[in-house]
Design a protein around this motif. Structure first.
Motif, PDB file in Angstrom:
ATOM      1  N   LEU A 146      -6.812   8.426   8.003  1.00 55.18           N
ATOM      2  CA  LEU A 146      -5.443   8.204   8.493  1.00 55.18           C
ATOM      3  C   LEU A 146      -4.756   9.872   7.582  1.00 55.18           C
ATOM      4  O   LEU A 146      -4.127  10.338   8.030  1.00 55.18           O
ATOM      5  N   GLY A 147      -5.053   9.551   6.418  1.00 48.63           N
ATOM      6  CA  GLY A 147      -3.678  10.494   5.525  1.00 48.63           C
ATOM      7  C   GLY A 147      -2.806  10.701   5.471  1.00 48.63           C
ATOM      8  O   GLY A 147      -2.219  11.972   5.811  1.00 48.63           O
ATOM      9  N   LEU A 148      -2.122  10.135   5.740  1.00 48.83           N
ATOM     10  CA  LEU A 148      -0.377  10.119   5.869  1.00 48.83           C
ATOM     11  C   LEU A 148       0.539   9.092   5.364  1.00 48.83           C
ATOM     12  O   LEU A 148       1.098   9.260   5.003  1.00 48.83           O
ATOM     13  N   PHE A 149      -0.295   8.939   4.142  1.00 53.66           N
ATOM     14  CA  PHE A 149       0.106   7.109   3.212  1.00 53.66           C
ATOM     15  C   PHE A 149       0.433   8.285   1.340  1.00 53.66           C
ATOM     16  O   PHE A 149      -0.189   8.494   1.391  1.00 53.66           O
ATOM     17  N   THR A 150       1.905   8.358   1.595  1.00 50.10           N
ATOM     18  CA  THR A 150       1.776   8.126   0.083  1.00 50.10           C
ATOM     19  C   THR A 150       1.066   7.675  -1.082  1.00 50.10           C
ATOM     20  O   THR A 150       1.352   7.839  -1.995  1.00 50.10           O
ATOM     21  N   GLY A 151       1.061   6.600  -0.423  1.00 50.90           N
ATOM     22  CA  GLY A 151       0.219   5.506  -1.724  1.00 50.90           C
ATOM     23  C   GLY A 151       0.259   4.632  -0.709  1.00 50.90           C
ATOM     24  O   GLY A 151       0.582   4.051   0.442  1.00 50.90           O
ATOM     25  N   VAL A 152      -0.605   3.460  -1.481  1.00 43.81           N
ATOM     26  CA  VAL A 152      -1.563   1.706  -0.624  1.00 43.81           C
ATOM     27  C   VAL A 152      -0.905   0.845  -1.924  1.00 43.81           C
ATOM     28  O   VAL A 152      -1.142   1.292  -2.427  1.00 43.81           O
ATOM     29  N   LEU A 153      -0.477  -0.461  -0.939  1.00 51.60           N
ATOM     30  CA  LEU A 153      -0.434  -1.432  -1.767  1.00 51.60           C
ATOM     31  C   LEU A 153      -1.189  -2.643  -0.880  1.00 51.60           C
ATOM     32  O   LEU A 153      -0.758  -2.661  -0.488  1.00 51.60           O
ATOM     33  N   ALA A 154      -1.819  -3.395  -2.215  1.00 50.85           N
ATOM     34  CA  ALA A 154      -3.172  -4.097  -1.240  1.00 50.85           C
ATOM     35  C   ALA A 154      -3.739  -5.544  -1.513  1.00 50.85           C
ATOM     36  O   ALA A 154      -3.233  -4.973  -3.494  1.00 50.85           O
ATOM     37  N   SER A 155      -4.212  -5.815  -1.884  1.00 54.14           N
ATOM     38  CA  SER A 155      -4.389  -7.001  -2.350  1.00 54.14           C
ATOM     39  C   SER A 155      -5.891  -6.488  -2.937  1.00 54.14           C
ATOM     40  O   SER A 155      -6.686  -5.730  -2.502  1.00 54.14           O
ATOM     41  N   ASP A 156      -6.329  -7.659  -4.093  1.00 53.92           N
ATOM     42  CA  ASP A 156      -7.348  -7.072  -5.288  1.00 53.92           C
ATOM     43  C   ASP A 156      -7.320  -9.077  -4.887  1.00 53.92           C
ATOM     44  O   ASP A 156      -7.866  -9.618  -4.667  1.00 53.92           O
ATOM     45  N   ARG A 157      -8.621  -9.049  -6.308  1.00 53.58           N
ATOM     46  CA  ARG A 157      -9.546 -10.191  -6.104  1.00 53.58           C
ATOM     47  C   ARG A 157      -8.550 -11.413  -6.666  1.00 53.58           C
ATOM     48  O   ARG A 157      -8.824 -12.814  -6.049  1.00 53.58           O
ATOM     49  N   ASN A 158      -6.810 -10.819  -6.904  1.00 51.72           N
ATOM     50  CA  ASN A 158      -6.917 -12.350  -7.567  1.00 51.72           C
ATOM     51  C   ASN A 158      -5.382 -12.125  -7.160  1.00 51.72           C
ATOM     52  O   ASN A 158      -4.472 -13.829  -6.081  1.00 51.72           O
ATOM     53  N   VAL A 159      -4.744 -11.771  -6.309  1.00 50.00           N
ATOM     54  CA  VAL A 159      -3.457 -12.105  -6.237  1.00 50.00           C
ATOM     55  C   VAL A 159      -3.855 -11.095  -4.293  1.00 50.00           C
ATOM     56  O   VAL A 159      -3.957 -10.156  -3.822  1.00 50.00           O
ATOM     57  N   ASN A 160      -2.916 -12.401  -2.879  1.00 49.78           N
ATOM     58  CA  ASN A 160      -3.531 -12.173  -1.753  1.00 49.78           C
ATOM     59  C   ASN A 160      -1.889 -11.459  -1.662  1.00 49.78           C
ATOM     60  O   ASN A 160      -1.242 -11.698  -2.033  1.00 49.78           O
ATOM     61  N   LEU A 161      -1.620  -9.916  -1.447  1.00 53.63           N
ATOM     62  CA  LEU A 161      -0.347  -9.318  -0.802  1.00 53.63           C
ATOM     63  C   LEU A 161       0.240  -9.583   0.075  1.00 53.63           C
ATOM     64  O   LEU A 161       0.085  -8.526   1.007  1.00 53.63           O
ATOM     65  N   ALA A 162       0.590 -10.677   0.395  1.00 58.89           N
ATOM     66  CA  ALA A 162       1.844 -11.159   1.672  1.00 58.89           C
ATOM     67  C   ALA A 162       2.744 -12.192   1.912  1.00 58.89           C
ATOM     68  O   ALA A 162       3.117 -12.129   0.752  1.00 58.89           O
ATOM     69  N   GLY A 163       3.219 -12.118   2.914  1.00 55.51           N
ATOM     70  CA  GLY A 163       4.415 -13.018   2.169  1.00 55.51           C
ATOM     71  C   GLY A 163       5.883 -12.357   1.349  1.00 55.51           C
ATOM     72  O   GLY A 163       6.013 -11.816   0.840  1.00 55.51           O
ATOM     73  N   ASN A 164       5.725 -13.480  -0.038  1.00 59.00           N
ATOM     74  CA  ASN A 164       7.320 -13.554  -0.877  1.00 59.00           C
ATOM     75  C   ASN A 164       6.270 -12.280  -1.333  1.00 59.00           C
ATOM     76  O   ASN A 164       7.055 -11.685  -2.462  1.00 59.00           O
ATOM     77  N   ASN A 165       4.704 -12.259  -1.457  1.00 55.60           N
ATOM     78  CA  ASN A 165       4.224 -11.830  -2.886  1.00 55.60           C
ATOM     79  C   ASN A 165       4.639 -10.371  -2.254  1.00 55.60           C
ATOM     80  O   ASN A 165       4.659  -9.399  -3.302  1.00 55.60           O
ATOM     81  N   LYS A 166       4.448 -10.147  -1.161  1.00 51.80           N
ATOM     82  CA  LYS A 166       5.107  -8.522  -0.826  1.00 51.80           C
ATOM     83  C   LYS A 166       5.727  -8.063  -1.053  1.00 51.80           C
ATOM     84  O   LYS A 166       6.826  -7.326  -1.471  1.00 51.80           O
ATOM     85  N   LEU A 167       7.030  -8.958  -0.787  1.00 51.26           N
ATOM     86  CA  LEU A 167       8.485  -8.660  -0.676  1.00 51.26           C
ATOM     87  C   LEU A 167       8.395  -8.574  -2.261  1.00 51.26           C
ATOM     88  O   LEU A 167       9.257  -7.448  -2.892  1.00 51.26           O
ATOM     89  N   LEU A 168       7.658  -8.530  -3.363  1.00 52.33           N
ATOM     90  CA  LEU A 168       8.423  -9.398  -4.622  1.00 52.33           C
ATOM     91  C   LEU A 168       7.728  -7.933  -4.995  1.00 52.33           C
ATOM     92  O   LEU A 168       8.249  -7.430  -5.773  1.00 52.33           O
ATOM     93  N   ALA A 169       6.670  -7.096  -4.480  1.00 52.62           N
ATOM     94  CA  ALA A 169       5.943  -6.032  -5.463  1.00 52.62           C
ATOM     95  C   ALA A 169       7.365  -4.752  -4.437  1.00 52.62           C
ATOM     96  O   ALA A 169       7.396  -3.952  -5.475  1.00 52.62           O
ATOM     97  N   PHE A 170       7.726  -4.895  -3.145  1.00 56.69           N
ATOM     98  CA  PHE A 170       7.837  -3.718  -2.704  1.00 56.69           C
ATOM     99  C   PHE A 170      10.112  -3.527  -3.556  1.00 56.69           C
ATOM    100  O   PHE A 170      10.068  -2.904  -3.774  1.00 56.69           O
ATOM    101  N   GLN A 171      10.814  -4.707  -4.255  1.00 55.10           N
ATOM    102  CA  GLN A 171      11.735  -5.159  -4.326  1.00 55.10           C
ATOM    103  C   GLN A 171      11.327  -4.926  -6.035  1.00 55.10           C
ATOM    104  O   GLN A 171      12.312  -4.134  -6.676  1.00 55.10           O
ATOM    105  N   SER A 172      10.309  -4.656  -6.656  1.00 58.92           N
ATOM    106  CA  SER A 172       9.929  -4.463  -7.778  1.00 58.92           C
ATOM    107  C   SER A 172       9.758  -2.710  -8.433  1.00 58.92           C
ATOM    108  O   SER A 172      10.160  -1.833  -8.952  1.00 58.92           O
ATOM    109  N   ARG A 173       9.569  -2.287  -6.772  1.00 60.07           N
ATOM    110  CA  ARG A 173       8.604  -0.813  -6.438  1.00 60.07           C
ATOM    111  C   ARG A 173       9.546   0.299  -6.426  1.00 60.07           C
ATOM    112  O   ARG A 173      10.237   0.448  -6.622  1.00 60.07           O
ATOM    113  N   PHE A 174      10.922  -0.421  -5.072  1.00 56.98           N
ATOM    114  CA  PHE A 174      11.490   0.219  -4.465  1.00 56.98           C
ATOM    115  C   PHE A 174      13.328  -0.437  -4.374  1.00 56.98           C
ATOM    116  O   PHE A 174      14.185   0.311  -3.548  1.00 56.98           O
ATOM    117  N   GLY A 175      13.411  -1.293  -5.724  1.00 59.60           N
ATOM    118  CA  GLY A 175      14.512  -2.050  -4.809  1.00 59.60           C
ATOM    119  C   GLY A 175      15.551  -2.446  -3.359  1.00 59.60           C
ATOM    120  O   GLY A 175      13.908  -2.968  -2.965  1.00 59.60           O
TER     121      GLY A 175
END
Length: 531
Positions: A146-175
């Motif tokens: 698509l060529g639209l994104f500044t960055g990508v936040l996604a799951s790896d083998r150990n962490v499923n980036l959904a729900g509260n995991n995703k919220l924690l990542a957002f708050q740590s990165r963007f406040g």
């Protein structure tokens, strides 16, 4: 830098990189280093960073289930690994599936309204992140396409980036300076915490939860069709016209006993439900190839209008209902026409229904990709319906009906493949996707199909002159009027196909073309006049 056991977030801008690591055990974000991050104070007047979910939001389908279906199509034996992969956790399952198959991200059913919005935001210079629970490799391929994104936040083998995991990542990165676009109940914590909550094709559960929380989305991106319309299209109700063949042995033998008519009607319903279930299975397995087709990409599962899980549920439901009706067939005859029960073999209809089911599934999984075998199987599926009608009612199929059906339905199967190749040739293609046919085969298919169609007419002419016909019809000479009508219909069918004016399904053509319907009425009138 080794990152086993951690979740990797990457933000790139102006040749710099900022890396955050999420410990899979403590779920705490830790600062990593890739390249120095420019020391730039945040712009408080800028709009919040825009984060977009992938599955069900940017894409109307779920890439996890899409990947599993691609695996089922190309490597069905690998499905045995799914329980072991799932036992390792959902994040590990996603990584295994992403490694096992190469999902076609260019033809995913993207939400076009949302894509237009993202393009506008990118043009305005707003940072946009693809934030998804899908595996990072797959998410990156979508972002690259698509060529639209500044960055990508996604799951790896150990962490499923959904729900509260995703919220924690957002708050740590963007406040708290982020906006979010989601679609499911799992996105509720993020929509509650962001500055600009937005939704795309939200589920009814999410709508209800947002209403209860007093949250009104800033924008809603909707690209949906009526569920009823989508399901009617998915089960292909018009294809039930084929199942009227179960009545043919009864009608041609002029057997009108109430029990036999009721049994034939139950057989019709049973075949209809079974056939609809197999159509859904076929559409699920053909998901990727359908998305590359100009018309088939609009099918409910390929377009993302219906979910894979709902399709699997309906398949199980329809098959259960079909088998239940099949077992009721002999009981209906016993109740309404007990004197005829001796001519019925109770489990024969169920046997032929099972043969149809197994053959259809084999066709969907493998046989449809085998040149010429596929058309033989398709024509055989028509004939199986006639035999099943005989099994349900105890009325034998004559050799004449069997011979006619073999040649006639073989012609219909060939014209279906011919029409597909003709459409492909108009689009400039060389080989049908998921098939073994080439454009060079088109003239040979025309010869095979037209010859089969005319052979069925020859069988009809031979039958009219037999003693069997004389015993059933008082005016057999009137049956000769069927010959020019059938010749006209078959010739016109192939002429329309050669002109590229035939829908790829001859059944759709037969029940929607006015002249075909008129000829059908004429055939019925001729047969009735000959009685």
């Amino acid at each position: 830098m080794p990152c086993e056991g951690f979740y990797l977030f990457v933000n790139w801008r102006q040749n710099s990189c900022n890396t955050l690591l999420l410990d899979s055990n403590s779920h705490e974000l830790k600062e990593g280093h890739c390249l120095p991050t420019p020391d730039v104070a945040p712009d408080t007047t800028a709009p919040p960073v825009l984060c977009v979910d992938l599955d069900g939001t940017l894409v109307k389908s779920d890439t996890l289930y899409d990947s599993a279906l691609v695996l089922a199509r190309h490597r069905p034996a690998a499905l045995l690994n799914l329980p072991r992969w799932l036992a390792q956790g959902k994040a590990a399952l996603k990584q295994h599936l992403t490694s096992a198959v190469q999902l076609d991200v260019t033809h995913l059913p993207y939400n076009r309204e949302l894509l237009q919005y993202l393009e506008q935001q990118q043009a305005a210079g707003r940072p946009i992140y693809l934030a998804t629970a899908a595996n990072s490799v797959l998410a990156q391929r979508v972002a690259d396409h698509l060529g639209l994104f500044t960055g990508v936040l996604a799951s790896d083998r150990n962490v499923n980036l959904a729900g509260n995991n995703k919220l924690l990542a957002f708050q740590s990165r963007f406040g708290d300076n982020f906006a979010y676009i989601g679609n499911a109940l799992l996105d509720l914590p993020l929509l509650k915490s962001c500055q600009q909550p937005m939704v795309a094709n939200p589920t009814s559960r999410l709508r209800s939860a947002l209403h209860s929380a007093g949250i009104t989305p800033v924008r809603t991106f909707t690209e949906e069709v009526s569920p009823l319309k989508a399901w009617l299209k998915a089960i292909r109700l018009h294809q039930w016209a084929k199942n009227t063949l179960v009545f043919l042995p009864l009608l041609l033998a002029h057997a009108w006993a109430p029990g036999l008519l009721a049994a034939a009607f139950l057989a019709f319903l049973s075949f209809g439900l079974c056939a609809s279930a197999t159509y859904i299975v076929n559409d699920l397995l053909d998901l990727e190839s359908d998305r590359q087709h100009p018309r088939k990409r609009l099918r409910p599962f390929a377009s993302g209008d219906l979910s894979v899980l709902s399709g699997i549920f309906v398949v199980v439901l329809f098959l259960a209902a079909s088998l239940t009706l099949a077992m009721l067939v002999p009981r209906v005859i016993a109740e309404l026409s007990p004197q005829l029960l001796s001519s019925i073999k109770p489990h024969y209809f169920l046997l032929w229904l099972s043969i149809y089911l197994v053959t259809t599934l084999a066709y969907s999984l493998r046989l449809k990709r085998s040149v010429l075998v596929d058309v033989i199987v398709l024509s055989g599926l028509y004939t199986i319906r006639i035999i099943a009608g005989s099994a349900a009612t105890g009325v034998a199929v004559s050799t004449w009906l069997g011979s006619f059906s073999i040649f006639f339905f073989l012609s219909l199967a060939f014209v279906k493949r011919f029409a597909e190749l003709e459409s492909l040739r108009e689009r400039g293609g060389a080989q049908a996707s998921g098939r073994g046919y080439h454009i060079a085969d088109i003239e040979q298919l025309r010869s095979f199909g037209s010859a089969s169609g005319y052979a069925s007419v020859v069988v009809l002419t031979l039958y009219i002159s037999t003693l069997d016909a004389a015993q059933l019809y008082h005016h057999t000479r009137r049956l000769w009027l069927l010959v020019p009508v059938l010749l006209l219909w078959i010739s016109r069918l192939w002429l329309q196909a050669a002109r590229g004016q035939l829908n790829e399904d001859p059944v759709v053509y037969a029940i929607t073309d006015r002249r075909s319907l008129l000829m059908g009425v004429l055939v019925l009138a001729i047969v009735l006049s000959a009685l």
